[in-house]
Design a protein around this motif. Sequence first.
Motif, PDB file in Angstrom:
ATOM      1  N   ALA A  30       0.843  -1.194   0.000  1.00  0.00           N
ATOM      2  CA  ALA A  30       0.000   0.000   0.000  1.00  0.00           C
ATOM      3  C   ALA A  30       0.881   1.249   0.000  1.00  0.00           C
ATOM      4  CB  ALA A  30      -0.897  -0.001   1.231  1.00  0.00           C
ATOM      5  N   PRO A  31       0.479   2.319  -0.685  1.00  0.00           N
ATOM      6  CA  PRO A  31       1.247   3.572  -0.607  1.00  0.00           C
ATOM      7  C   PRO A  31       1.350   4.044   0.840  1.00  0.00           C
ATOM      8  CG  PRO A  31      -0.368   3.654  -2.377  1.00  0.00           C
ATOM      9  CD  PRO A  31      -0.679   2.426  -1.579  1.00  0.00           C
ATOM     10  N   HIS A  32       2.538   4.469   1.254  1.00  0.00           N
ATOM     11  CA  HIS A  32       2.732   4.870   2.640  1.00  0.00           C
ATOM     12  C   HIS A  32       3.936   5.784   2.764  1.00  0.00           C
ATOM     13  CE1 HIS A  32       5.461   1.451   2.113  1.00  0.00           C
ATOM     14  NE2 HIS A  32       6.176   1.963   3.093  1.00  0.00           N
ATOM     15  N   THR A  33       4.071   6.392   3.930  1.00  0.00           N
ATOM     16  CA  THR A  33       5.233   7.223   4.270  1.00  0.00           C
ATOM     17  C   THR A  33       5.708   6.818   5.661  1.00  0.00           C
ATOM     18  OG1 THR A  33       3.930   8.967   5.330  1.00  0.00           O
ATOM     19  CG2 THR A  33       4.312   9.183   2.964  1.00  0.00           C
ATOM     20  N   HIS A  34       6.919   7.252   6.009  1.00  0.00           N
ATOM     21  CA  HIS A  34       7.407   7.070   7.371  1.00  0.00           C
ATOM     22  C   HIS A  34       8.431   8.164   7.661  1.00  0.00           C
ATOM     23  CE1 HIS A  34      10.171   4.803   4.831  1.00  0.00           C
ATOM     24  NE2 HIS A  34       9.234   3.913   4.622  1.00  0.00           N
ATOM     25  N   PRO A  35       8.537   8.584   8.934  1.00  0.00           N
ATOM     26  CA  PRO A  35       9.450   9.686   9.273  1.00  0.00           C
ATOM     27  C   PRO A  35      10.922   9.318   9.148  1.00  0.00           C
ATOM     28  CG  PRO A  35       8.402   8.817  11.249  1.00  0.00           C
ATOM     29  CD  PRO A  35       7.700   8.189  10.089  1.00  0.00           C
ATOM     30  N   ARG A  36      11.244   8.049   9.261  1.00  0.00           N
ATOM     31  CA  ARG A  36      12.631   7.631   9.037  1.00  0.00           C
ATOM     32  C   ARG A  36      12.872   7.442   7.541  1.00  0.00           C
ATOM     33  NH1 ARG A  36      16.206   4.940  12.910  1.00  0.00           N
ATOM     34  NH2 ARG A  36      15.432   5.344  15.028  1.00  0.00           N
ATOM     35  N   ALA A  37      14.068   7.837   7.090  1.00  0.00           N
ATOM     36  CA  ALA A  37      14.496   7.495   5.740  1.00  0.00           C
ATOM     37  C   ALA A  37      14.763   5.996   5.684  1.00  0.00           C
ATOM     38  CB  ALA A  37      15.745   8.283   5.373  1.00  0.00           C
ATOM     39  N   GLN A  38      14.634   5.425   4.504  1.00  0.00           N
ATOM     40  CA  GLN A  38      14.752   3.970   4.371  1.00  0.00           C
ATOM     41  C   GLN A  38      15.696   3.585   3.247  1.00  0.00           C
ATOM     42  OE1 GLN A  38      11.104   2.058   3.145  1.00  0.00           O
ATOM     43  NE2 GLN A  38      11.797   0.028   3.749  1.00  0.00           N
ATOM     44  N   LEU A  39      16.483   2.555   3.498  1.00  0.00           N
ATOM     45  CA  LEU A  39      17.214   1.872   2.437  1.00  0.00           C
ATOM     46  C   LEU A  39      16.530   0.524   2.256  1.00  0.00           C
ATOM     47  CD1 LEU A  39      19.665   2.167   0.514  1.00  0.00           C
ATOM     48  CD2 LEU A  39      20.876   0.645   2.086  1.00  0.00           C
ATOM     49  N   LEU A  40      15.815   0.393   1.148  1.00  0.00           N
ATOM     50  CA  LEU A  40      15.014  -0.790   0.883  1.00  0.00           C
ATOM     51  C   LEU A  40      15.837  -1.753   0.028  1.00  0.00           C
ATOM     52  CD1 LEU A  40      12.244  -2.156   1.141  1.00  0.00           C
ATOM     53  CD2 LEU A  40      11.493  -0.820  -0.827  1.00  0.00           C
ATOM     54  N   TYR A  41      16.122  -2.924   0.586  1.00  0.00           N
ATOM     55  CA  TYR A  41      17.048  -3.857  -0.052  1.00  0.00           C
ATOM     56  C   TYR A  41      16.443  -5.254  -0.058  1.00  0.00           C
ATOM     57  CZ  TYR A  41      21.278  -6.742  -0.598  1.00  0.00           C
ATOM     58  OH  TYR A  41      22.191  -7.655  -1.022  1.00  0.00           O
ATOM     59  N   SER A  42      16.480  -5.883  -1.211  1.00  0.00           N
ATOM     60  CA  SER A  42      16.023  -7.269  -1.348  1.00  0.00           C
ATOM     61  C   SER A  42      17.229  -8.136  -1.667  1.00  0.00           C
ATOM     62  CB  SER A  42      14.978  -7.380  -2.461  1.00  0.00           C
ATOM     63  OG  SER A  42      14.715  -8.746  -2.748  1.00  0.00           O
ATOM     64  N   ILE A  43      17.490  -9.148  -0.850  1.00  0.00           N
ATOM     65  CA  ILE A  43      18.644 -10.011  -1.101  1.00  0.00           C
ATOM     66  C   ILE A  43      18.349 -11.028  -2.198  1.00  0.00           C
ATOM     67  CG2 ILE A  43      19.598  -9.737   1.206  1.00  0.00           C
ATOM     68  CD1 ILE A  43      18.428 -12.424   1.968  1.00  0.00           C
ATOM     69  N   GLU A  44      17.086 -11.114  -2.619  1.00  0.00           N
ATOM     70  CA  GLU A  44      16.710 -11.978  -3.726  1.00  0.00           C
ATOM     71  C   GLU A  44      15.631 -11.281  -4.554  1.00  0.00           C
ATOM     72  OE1 GLU A  44      15.389 -15.758  -2.357  1.00  0.00           O
ATOM     73  OE2 GLU A  44      17.251 -16.239  -1.310  1.00  0.00           O
ATOM     74  N   CYS A  45      15.706 -11.461  -5.867  1.00  0.00           N
ATOM     75  CA  CYS A  45      14.671 -11.041  -6.811  1.00  0.00           C
ATOM     76  C   CYS A  45      14.643  -9.522  -7.014  1.00  0.00           C
ATOM     77  CB  CYS A  45      13.301 -11.551  -6.383  1.00  0.00           C
ATOM     78  SG  CYS A  45      13.279 -13.356  -6.229  1.00  0.00           S
ATOM     79  N   VAL A  46      13.745  -9.114  -7.918  1.00  0.00           N
ATOM     80  CA  VAL A  46      13.641  -7.721  -8.353  1.00  0.00           C
ATOM     81  C   VAL A  46      12.334  -7.130  -7.846  1.00  0.00           C
ATOM     82  CG1 VAL A  46      13.476  -6.205 -10.363  1.00  0.00           C
ATOM     83  CG2 VAL A  46      15.025  -8.178 -10.408  1.00  0.00           C
ATOM     84  N   MET A  47      12.376  -5.888  -7.391  1.00  0.00           N
ATOM     85  CA  MET A  47      11.154  -5.210  -6.969  1.00  0.00           C
ATOM     86  C   MET A  47      11.075  -3.849  -7.641  1.00  0.00           C
ATOM     87  SD  MET A  47      12.195  -4.211  -3.052  1.00  0.00           S
ATOM     88  CE  MET A  47      13.847  -3.585  -2.694  1.00  0.00           C
ATOM     89  N   ARG A  48       9.871  -3.336  -7.724  1.00  0.00           N
ATOM     90  CA  ARG A  48       9.638  -1.977  -8.212  1.00  0.00           C
ATOM     91  C   ARG A  48       9.181  -1.111  -7.051  1.00  0.00           C
ATOM     92  NH1 ARG A  48       8.950  -1.245 -13.903  1.00  0.00           N
ATOM     93  NH2 ARG A  48       9.069  -3.208 -15.025  1.00  0.00           N
ATOM     94  N   VAL A  49       9.729   0.094  -6.986  1.00  0.00           N
ATOM     95  CA  VAL A  49       9.293   1.073  -5.999  1.00  0.00           C
ATOM     96  C   VAL A  49       8.706   2.241  -6.778  1.00  0.00           C
ATOM     97  CG1 VAL A  49      10.001   2.599  -4.128  1.00  0.00           C
ATOM     98  CG2 VAL A  49      11.050   0.331  -4.361  1.00  0.00           C
ATOM     99  N   ILE A  50       7.481   2.594  -6.451  1.00  0.00           N
ATOM    100  CA  ILE A  50       6.741   3.586  -7.224  1.00  0.00           C
ATOM    101  C   ILE A  50       6.354   4.757  -6.324  1.00  0.00           C
ATOM    102  CG2 ILE A  50       4.641   4.004  -8.585  1.00  0.00           C
ATOM    103  CD1 ILE A  50       4.667   1.039  -9.311  1.00  0.00           C
TER     104      ILE A  50
END
Length: 258
Positions: A30-50
């Motif tokens: 779901a679309p969301h926000t958070h006050p902390r900055a994030q490093l979004l990392y997947s150790i497997e497979c490909v993801m899309r961030v929109i």
Amino acid sequence: MLPSSPTGQILNPDLPVVSIALDLEREQGAPHTHPRAQLLYSIECVMRVISKLGTWLVPSSQAVWIPSMIEHQVIATEALAIRSIYVDPAWSGDLPTDCCVIAVSPLLRELILRAVKIGNSYPPLGPERRLMEVIVDELRQMQRAPLHLPMSRHPKVRKVIDALVERPADSGKIEDWAKRVGTSARTLSRLFVKETGMSFGAWRRRLRLMEAIERLGQGESVTRVAFELGYQSSSAFAAMFRSELGVSPKSYSPQDPG
């Protein structure tokens, strides 16, 4: 719809970095926000961030940086193993203020995995805290990768973008697209640069590159991906790939991770 994690909502400068480990099936967050900055990392497979600013494709060799309070959602077409870290606002002031895909060095990868093992209740003094500060130092050295696909809100440009996303192999010239949307080629060219910061040709190459990375990550052959994306030969496709990313298409294939 996958809800956002409460980890990104933790505000505590004594915890410079907090982390999360998620093993997911095919998901659309779901679309969301958070006050902390994030490093979004997947150790497997490909993801899309929109987000409203664009789309970022994130293979397992890379991660996407998402600043504080930037609305975004994650889409995965296959199972994901996410190992993500969040940086407290007190520690992220000199980190990028825009979304970007970065290369994950072997050191940063091991630091992320170690942070996940440590958890989010480490003491304010001690080796765990020092390791988290090293992670922030590594993020300050992050190198961007060209896997951002900028979007546009202009109706004519958006009509072309939406059509190309549906059919990345379409090789129509900008003159053809201009006729379809009721404008001149010169005007459409100017609008593309103004709206996306890229020429029409460069935007379409980036789209094809991102589509190729996703397909290669799912195990499709280089030759098949090349022809289905409109390239006349696999060598022409490989040349485009190297010019954009500096590596061969096989680097993104699970059969040939090196």
